[in-house]
Design a protein around this motif. Structure first.
Motif, mmCIF file in Angstrom:
data_model
loop_
_atom_site.group_PDB
_atom_site.id
_atom_site.type_symbol
_atom_site.label_atom_id
_atom_site.label_comp_id
_atom_site.label_asym_id
_atom_site.label_seq_id
_atom_site.Cartn_x
_atom_site.Cartn_y
_atom_site.Cartn_z
ATOM 1 N N LYS A 144 0.818 -1.214 0.000
ATOM 2 C CA LYS A 144 0.000 0.000 0.000
ATOM 3 C C LYS A 144 0.851 1.264 0.000
ATOM 4 O O LYS A 144 0.499 2.259 -0.636
ATOM 5 N N THR A 145 1.978 1.214 0.709
ATOM 6 C CA THR A 145 2.852 2.389 0.769
ATOM 7 C C THR A 145 3.423 2.711 -0.608
ATOM 8 O O THR A 145 3.472 3.872 -1.023
ATOM 9 N N VAL A 146 3.852 1.677 -1.324
ATOM 10 C CA VAL A 146 4.402 1.866 -2.662
ATOM 11 C C VAL A 146 3.336 2.395 -3.608
ATOM 12 O O VAL A 146 3.566 3.332 -4.390
ATOM 13 N N LEU A 147 2.151 1.797 -3.548
ATOM 14 C CA LEU A 147 1.064 2.232 -4.432
ATOM 15 C C LEU A 147 0.656 3.677 -4.142
ATOM 16 O O LEU A 147 0.359 4.446 -5.069
ATOM 17 N N LYS A 148 0.676 4.049 -2.865
ATOM 18 C CA LYS A 148 0.348 5.421 -2.491
ATOM 19 C C LYS A 148 1.402 6.386 -3.028
ATOM 20 O O LYS A 148 1.075 7.468 -3.540
ATOM 21 N N GLU A 149 2.682 5.998 -2.936
ATOM 22 C CA GLU A 149 3.759 6.830 -3.467
ATOM 23 C C GLU A 149 3.632 6.981 -4.973
ATOM 24 O O GLU A 149 3.805 8.085 -5.517
ATOM 25 N N GLN A 150 3.342 5.890 -5.674
ATOM 26 C CA GLN A 150 3.202 5.937 -7.125
ATOM 27 C C GLN A 150 2.081 6.885 -7.534
ATOM 28 O O GLN A 150 2.220 7.647 -8.504
ATOM 29 N N LYS A 151 0.985 6.842 -6.798
ATOM 30 C CA LYS A 151 -0.146 7.716 -7.104
ATOM 31 C C LYS A 151 0.232 9.184 -6.887
ATOM 32 O O LYS A 151 -0.077 10.050 -7.715
ATOM 33 N N ALA A 152 0.913 9.458 -5.774
ATOM 34 C CA ALA A 152 1.332 10.833 -5.474
ATOM 35 C C ALA A 152 2.332 11.331 -6.507
ATOM 36 O O ALA A 152 2.270 12.492 -6.954
ATOM 37 N N ASN A 153 3.260 10.466 -6.908
ATOM 38 C CA ASN A 153 4.251 10.858 -7.916
ATOM 39 C C ASN A 153 3.602 11.151 -9.261
ATOM 40 O O ASN A 153 4.035 12.054 -9.988
ATOM 41 N N THR A 154 2.559 10.396 -9.597
ATOM 42 C CA THR A 154 1.864 10.644 -10.861
ATOM 43 C C THR A 154 1.180 11.999 -10.849
ATOM 44 O O THR A 154 1.216 12.735 -11.848
ATOM 45 N N VAL A 155 0.590 12.364 -9.720
ATOM 46 C CA VAL A 155 -0.028 13.686 -9.591
ATOM 47 C C VAL A 155 1.026 14.780 -9.761
ATOM 48 O O VAL A 155 0.840 15.740 -10.520
ATOM 49 N N THR A 156 2.164 14.621 -9.063
ATOM 50 C CA THR A 156 3.238 15.616 -9.146
ATOM 51 C C THR A 156 3.824 15.676 -10.548
ATOM 52 O O THR A 156 4.118 16.757 -11.072
ATOM 53 N N ALA A 157 3.995 14.513 -11.178
ATOM 54 C CA ALA A 157 4.541 14.464 -12.536
ATOM 55 C C ALA A 157 3.651 15.226 -13.506
ATOM 56 O O ALA A 157 4.152 15.960 -14.371
ATOM 57 N N ASN A 158 2.358 15.069 -13.373
ATOM 58 C CA ASN A 158 1.437 15.800 -14.255
ATOM 59 C C ASN A 158 1.497 17.305 -14.000
ATOM 60 O O ASN A 158 1.354 18.104 -14.942
ATOM 61 N N GLU A 159 1.728 17.702 -12.760
ATOM 62 C CA GLU A 159 1.908 19.122 -12.457
ATOM 63 C C GLU A 159 3.173 19.656 -13.123
ATOM 64 O O GLU A 159 3.189 20.777 -13.651
ATOM 65 N N ILE A 160 4.231 18.840 -13.125
ATOM 66 C CA ILE A 160 5.484 19.235 -13.773
ATOM 67 C C ILE A 160 5.295 19.335 -15.284
ATOM 68 O O ILE A 160 5.798 20.269 -15.928
#
Length: 249
Positions: free
Chosen positions: A118-134
């Motif tokens: 769950k921790t990894v999946l949560k990180e992946q989701k957060a990174n995808t949000v940040t990546a789209n902002e970038i």
């Protein structure tokens, strides 16, 4: 972060490229490194980022010595850089290239790849949000799902910078960021670099395009005959006789 190089010297055989070069980059400023072809600009970049070792001198980031560290260790300290060949993964999408640039991802461990928790999946989701902002910051949201090898050269330049931003560095070393791009992409790159300054990032870039230099530079560093001279602006550099002899002819 404060990046300081002191008395850097580098020779290749009998040819002296850098001689006692010193510089100090203050946080939140944009510096342009100029000089004629072969003056040592890329050599200095390679030393600051660990891809070359100086024959003499020291490099420090916030008083931490970098001279003996490997490039990946220097990157972990907070320095990111671009190369003229850009080094994108052409078969991955624009979004995937940015996602790979995030540092210290838990999902990089092989066991988390096979059995993500769950921790990894949560990180992946957060990174995808940040990546789209970038991607939005870098004006490439519309090509997020395109392969990096299939987008235009100007778009690849934007993606290259997006990956540096995702790397979460404090110091950006940018090697000719607007070389070969038209005025539309040049203005986008100006906007991105000004956003980095607004976020208190430090930028040192090699560039020849005078319009771009005048738009972004806080200070100009000029390499000539192995030595470095600092100018307050491009106009001051143009008026210097030694610069005119070496470069602006």
């Amino acid at each position: 972060m404060n990046l300081k190089a002191k008395n850097i010297s580098k020779s290749f055989g009998e040819k002296k490229i850098l001689q006692e070069v010193s510089l100090e980059l203050e946080q939140g400023n944009i510096y342009v490194l100029m000089g004629a072809n072969g003056s040592g600009k890329t050599t200095l970049f390679n030393i600051l980022s660990g891809f070359l070792k100086a024959d003499k001198g020291s490099v420090n980031l916030n008083n931490t010595a970098l001279k003996k560290q490997q490039p990946y260790q220097i990157n972990q300290q907070g320095i990111t850089r671009t190369f003229q060949d850009m080094r994108l993964i052409n078969e991955l999408t624009v979004l995937e290239n940015v996602l790979l640039a995030f540092p210290n991802q838990k999902g990089e461990n092989w066991w988390n790849v096979l059995l993500p928790n769950k921790t990894v999946l949560k990180e992946q989701k957060a990174n995808t949000v940040t990546a789209n902002e970038i991607l939005s910051t870098c004006f490439i949201t519309d090509i997020a799902n395109a392969k990096a090898g299939e987008i235009s050269y100007g778009q690849q330049k934007l993606l290259n910078l997006a990956c540096c931003i995702a790397n979460d560095a404090s110091v950006f070393l940018l090697d000719e960021p607007v070389a070969g791009v038209n005025h539309v992409y040049r203005e986008k790159l100006v906007a991105i670099i000004k956003k980095l300054k607004a976020k208190n990032k430090t930028v040192l870039l090699i560039e020849h395009n005078t319009d771009f230099i005048e738009a972004v530079a806080d200070n100009i560093l000029f390499l000539n005959n192995g030595s470095l001279t600092t100018f307050a602006n491009y106009e001051a550099l143009k008026q210097n006789e030694s610069v005119q002899e070496a470069y602006l002819v």
